[in-house]
Design an enzyme around this catalytic site. Structure first.
Site, PDB file in Angstrom:
ATOM      1  N   LYS A 125      31.291  29.920  -6.109  1.00 57.57           N
ATOM      2  CA  LYS A 125      31.505  31.039  -5.181  1.00 57.57           C
ATOM      3  C   LYS A 125      31.831  32.322  -5.955  1.00 57.57           C
ATOM      4  CE  LYS A 125      33.044  29.961  -0.675  1.00 57.57           C
ATOM      5  NZ  LYS A 125      34.021  29.635   0.333  1.00 57.57           N
ATOM      6  N   LEU A 150      35.574  34.043  29.371  1.00 57.35           N
ATOM      7  CA  LEU A 150      35.326  33.373  30.649  1.00 57.35           C
ATOM      8  C   LEU A 150      33.830  33.078  30.757  1.00 57.35           C
ATOM      9  CD1 LEU A 150      37.565  35.168  33.338  1.00 57.35           C
ATOM     10  CD2 LEU A 150      37.910  32.937  32.268  1.00 57.35           C
ATOM     11  N   ALA A 207      31.000  30.397  30.692  1.00 54.34           N
ATOM     12  CA  ALA A 207      30.770  28.947  30.736  1.00 54.34           C
ATOM     13  C   ALA A 207      29.669  28.582  29.746  1.00 54.34           C
ATOM     14  CB  ALA A 207      30.380  28.538  32.145  1.00 54.34           C
ATOM     15  N   PHE A 258      43.436  37.306  13.095  1.00 52.69           N
ATOM     16  CA  PHE A 258      42.797  37.068  14.394  1.00 52.69           C
ATOM     17  C   PHE A 258      41.315  37.444  14.405  1.00 52.69           C
ATOM     18  CE2 PHE A 258      47.307  37.766  14.972  1.00 52.69           C
ATOM     19  CZ  PHE A 258      47.671  36.677  15.752  1.00 52.69           C
ATOM     20  N   LYS A 293      28.526  29.862  17.009  1.00 50.33           N
ATOM     21  CA  LYS A 293      28.351  31.059  17.833  1.00 50.33           C
ATOM     22  C   LYS A 293      27.419  32.012  17.094  1.00 50.33           C
ATOM     23  CE  LYS A 293      32.027  34.068  16.456  1.00 50.33           C
ATOM     24  NZ  LYS A 293      33.011  34.943  17.005  1.00 50.33           N
ATOM     25  N   CYS A 331      38.153  27.316  13.999  1.00 56.16           N
ATOM     26  CA  CYS A 331      39.524  27.617  14.427  1.00 56.16           C
ATOM     27  C   CYS A 331      39.940  26.915  15.704  1.00 56.16           C
ATOM     28  CB  CYS A 331      39.694  29.127  14.579  1.00 56.16           C
ATOM     29  SG  CYS A 331      39.638  29.975  13.006  1.00 56.16           S
ATOM     30  N   ARG A 350      31.090  24.615  11.243  1.00 54.42           N
ATOM     31  CA  ARG A 350      32.245  23.731  11.432  1.00 54.42           C
ATOM     32  C   ARG A 350      32.498  23.487  12.923  1.00 54.42           C
ATOM     33  NH1 ARG A 350      36.337  26.646   7.209  1.00 54.42           N
ATOM     34  NH2 ARG A 350      35.223  28.476   7.939  1.00 54.42           N
TER      35      ARG A 350
HETATM   36  N1  LIG Z   1      37.261  31.592   9.979  1.00 50.26           N
HETATM   37  C1  LIG Z   1      37.886  32.273  10.919  1.00 50.26           C
HETATM   38  O1  LIG Z   1      37.256  32.829  11.845  1.00 50.26           O
HETATM   39  C2  LIG Z   1      39.388  32.405  10.894  1.00 50.26           C
HETATM   40  C3  LIG Z   1      40.005  33.368  11.708  1.00 50.26           C
HETATM   41  C4  LIG Z   1      41.399  33.474  11.669  1.00 50.26           C
HETATM   42  C5  LIG Z   1      42.147  32.645  10.857  1.00 50.26           C
HETATM   43  N2  LIG Z   1      41.505  31.695  10.083  1.00 50.26           N
HETATM   44  C6  LIG Z   1      42.338  30.855   9.215  1.00 50.26           C
HETATM   45  O2  LIG Z   1      42.261  31.416   7.891  1.00 50.26           O
HETATM   46  C7  LIG Z   1      42.282  30.370   6.900  1.00 50.26           C
HETATM   47  C8  LIG Z   1      41.034  30.443   6.038  1.00 50.26           C
HETATM   48  O3  LIG Z   1      39.921  30.205   6.875  1.00 50.26           O
HETATM   49  P1  LIG Z   1      38.426  30.421   6.352  1.00 50.26           P
HETATM   50  O4  LIG Z   1      37.547  30.231   7.531  1.00 50.26           O
HETATM   51  O5  LIG Z   1      38.357  31.679   5.563  1.00 50.26           O
HETATM   52  O6  LIG Z   1      38.297  29.175   5.369  1.00 50.26           O
HETATM   53  P2  LIG Z   1      37.108  28.880   4.327  1.00 50.26           P
HETATM   54  O7  LIG Z   1      37.019  27.423   4.245  1.00 50.26           O
HETATM   55  O8  LIG Z   1      35.909  29.686   4.697  1.00 50.26           O
HETATM   56  O9  LIG Z   1      37.658  29.492   2.963  1.00 50.26           O
HETATM   57  C9  LIG Z   1      38.732  28.974   2.278  1.00 50.26           C
HETATM   58  C10 LIG Z   1      38.539  29.283   0.801  1.00 50.26           C
HETATM   59  O10 LIG Z   1      39.706  28.877   0.108  1.00 50.26           O
HETATM   60  C11 LIG Z   1      39.292  28.354  -1.154  1.00 50.26           C
HETATM   61  N3  LIG Z   1      40.365  27.503  -1.688  1.00 50.26           N
HETATM   62  C12 LIG Z   1      40.770  26.285  -1.244  1.00 50.26           C
HETATM   63  N4  LIG Z   1      41.770  25.823  -1.999  1.00 50.26           N
HETATM   64  C13 LIG Z   1      42.014  26.769  -2.933  1.00 50.26           C
HETATM   65  C14 LIG Z   1      42.938  26.860  -4.009  1.00 50.26           C
HETATM   66  N5  LIG Z   1      43.819  25.888  -4.238  1.00 50.26           N
HETATM   67  N6  LIG Z   1      42.894  27.968  -4.778  1.00 50.26           N
HETATM   68  C15 LIG Z   1      42.027  28.956  -4.534  1.00 50.26           C
HETATM   69  N7  LIG Z   1      41.119  28.918  -3.539  1.00 50.26           N
HETATM   70  C16 LIG Z   1      41.126  27.831  -2.741  1.00 50.26           C
HETATM   71  C17 LIG Z   1      38.026  27.594  -0.818  1.00 50.26           C
HETATM   72  O11 LIG Z   1      37.239  27.368  -1.982  1.00 50.26           O
HETATM   73  C18 LIG Z   1      37.369  28.533   0.173  1.00 50.26           C
HETATM   74  O12 LIG Z   1      36.498  29.442  -0.463  1.00 50.26           O
HETATM   75  C19 LIG Z   1      42.419  29.068   7.700  1.00 50.26           C
HETATM   76  O13 LIG Z   1      43.759  28.735   7.802  1.00 50.26           O
HETATM   77  C20 LIG Z   1      41.862  29.434   9.075  1.00 50.26           C
HETATM   78  O14 LIG Z   1      42.395  28.623  10.096  1.00 50.26           O
HETATM   79  C21 LIG Z   1      40.159  31.570  10.088  1.00 50.26           C
END
Ligand SMILES: NC(=O)c1ccc[n+]([C@@H]2O[C@H](COP(=O)([O-])OP(=O)(O)OC[C@H]3O[C@@H](n4cnc5c(N)ncnc54)[C@H](O)[C@@H]3O)[C@@H](O)[C@H]2O)c1
Length: 435
Positions: A35, A255, A257, A152, A325, A265, A332
């Site tokens: 990455k 809202l 359907a 968010f 979406k 998430c 996921r």
């Molecule tokens: N995706 C969304 O729409 C969204 C929105 C709000 C909140 N969140 C929250 O934000 C957080 C991240 O979500 P995401 O969708 O970006 O996840 P993701 O899986 O897309 O990205 C996570 C990244 O963290 C890296 N990572 C994992 N372990 C690591 C480590 N030890 N050191 C360094 N990098 C590491 C992974 O390689 C990956 O690139 C989650 O808790 C999620 O619930 C996500």
């Protein structure tokens, strides 16, 4: 400010890029070497509209860089964001192991005062645990603060959501005025207008995130249940939702359907919240029902197709839309995974198309033929199922769709077409909540 953002996923990359664009100097860290190498070459590892241009501009102007070295990130960052994944773990608990690993490493490499901001969605009490882990791993005693700052943003509109949020939540337990001031300064570019920045305790901030997602999921499951009633009584869910949503106490959003919610998430956060409630000896009847209704609704397209094609063995089914979406390549917990696997179990052969999620879908689905365009997908198929409301599907030539399908069966899991028009054109058209 010098900022470090750990985790270059859908959240970390957007946060890091947008803060760099606000003029901060941002180092983005990820443990995934592939990455980071891609990012160093200017290649975005995810699909997120608008993000690539801002990122490349920031890199060119020297405000944003990438590394796999958490030691370097800890050394340079005055504010360190933790935005690593917290996927669904054993028993549906949130798996916070990556957050804890990062906290331990930050502790080990800390040499001067740092603000550690937990951006990841984490169970109540995680900020306290992060504080403990940092302290326990320090080689020398260094002052630091831990802030809970849940995110968010929505995939597909992530940049806009981060820059124009409904609110910014900053949870902190320390009374230091300087800490508040730094967090306010960090978000000044975003909250300078009417957008509120709400200070809370870390525990409240952590819970605000889960409660928000559970509320959104509740609205989706609720309207899907009402959609079922619409079908029975001959009402139209679009009209019902519009009428309900016009009540200012309710509002129109979430809202719609459809074939259930998915994504990285809502499903995992709803499940994690039920686990948190259980941990504290509480019932979570509403939230569990929301999850259960959603699991059932994900299968709605399969139930509907069986009313048109009772025996799916050997039948070819076209699926339009695989991402959970539109606007993202994130697969996921996408409802398409449930639907396709269920159709395959019933003996159907699947041809599928998604404008951006094909590469991710290929890693999760077997025995699916992927097409290069929506029309090609239809060739020789006995039915079409629509599972993601990509805009490009809305304006396609319906006469051509009918010609290409072997049988004119369309299951519209996202209500993108009008039932009257589809029937007039000779389709056997079934949608959600519109009899
Ligand atoms: N995706 C969304 O729409 C969204 C929105 C709000 C909140 N969140 C929250 O934000 C957080 C991240 O979500 P995401 O969708 O970006 O996840 P993701 O899986 O897309 O990205 C996570 C990244 O963290 C890296 N990572 C994992 N372990 C690591 C480590 N030890 N050191 C360094 N990098 C590491 C992974 O390689 C990956 O690139 C989650 O808790 C999620 O619930 C996500």
């Amino acid at each position: 400010m010098n900022i470090t953002c750990i985790g270059c996923g859908y959240v970390g990359l957007v946060v890091g890029t947008c803060l760099a664009d606000q003029g901060h100097k941002v180092l983005c860290i990820d443990s995934d070497t592939k990455k980071i190498n891609k990012l160093k070459k200017g290649i975005l590892p995810i699909y997120e509209p608008g993000l690539g241009e801002i990122l490349n501009r920031n890199v060119k102007e020297g405000r944003q860089s990438f590394s796999t070295s958490l030691a370097r990130g800890t050394e340079t960052g005055e504010v360190i964001f933790i935005a690593v994944g917290t996927p669904m773990g054993v028993n549906h608990d949130a798996d916070v192991s990556a957050v804890f690993t990062v906290a331990e490493k930050i502790g080990r490499h800390m040499r001067d005062y740092k603000i550690v901001v937990v951006k990841s969605t984490v169970p109540v009490g995680t900020a306290s645990e992060v504080t403990r882990l940092i302290k326990n791993n320090q080689k020398q005693t260094v002052d630091f603060d831990v802030v809970s700052n849940p995110e968010f943003l929505r995939e597909g509109t992530a940049v806009k959501d981060f820059l124009e949020p409904d609110r910014v939540i900053v949870g902190l337990d320390s009374p230091k005025p300087q800490l508040r001031h730094i967090m306010e300064t960090l978000y000044r570019g975003i909250t300078h207008t009417e957008r509120p920045l709400l200070f809370t305790t870390t525990k409240s901030a952590e819970l605000i995130k889960y409660a928000s997602n559970a509320m959104l999921a509740t609205r989706v499951s609720f309207i899907n249940e009402i959609a079922g009633l619409c079908e029975k009584v001959g009402a139209n869910i679009k009209e019902v939702a519009a009428g309900v949503g016009l009540d200012s106490r309710i509002g129109t959003r979430f809202l719609e359907a459809g074939a259930g919610y998915g994504g990285s998430c809502l499903p995992k956060d709803v499940k994690a919240l039920t686990r948190i409630m259980k941990k504290y000896g509480l019932k979570s009847e509403i939230i569990e029902a929301v999850d259960k209704v959603n699991e059932e609704h994900k299968l709605m397209p399969v139930k509907k197709i069986k009313t048109l094609l009772p025996n799916l063995k050997g039948k070819r089914v076209a699926v339009w839309g695989l991402a959970f979406k539109p606007g993202t390549d994130d697969m996921r917990e996408a409802p398409s995974l449930t639907v396709i696997k269920e159709l395959q179990k019933a003996g159907a052969k699947i041809r599928a198309y998604d404008p951006v999620a094909e590469a991710n879908a290929k890693t999760l689905l077997k025995h699916v033929t992927f097409s290069y365009d929506p029309y090609d997908t239809l060739k020789g198929c006995h039915a079409l199922i629509i599972l993601t409301e990509w805009n490009e599907f809305r304006e396609l030539d319906k006469k051509k769709i009918k010609e290409l399908l072997k049988e004119p069966n369309v299951i519209d899991g996202r209500n993108i077409y009008e039932p009257e028009e589809m029937r007039r054109l000779g389709f056997n058209y079934l949608s959600i909540g519109r009899s």
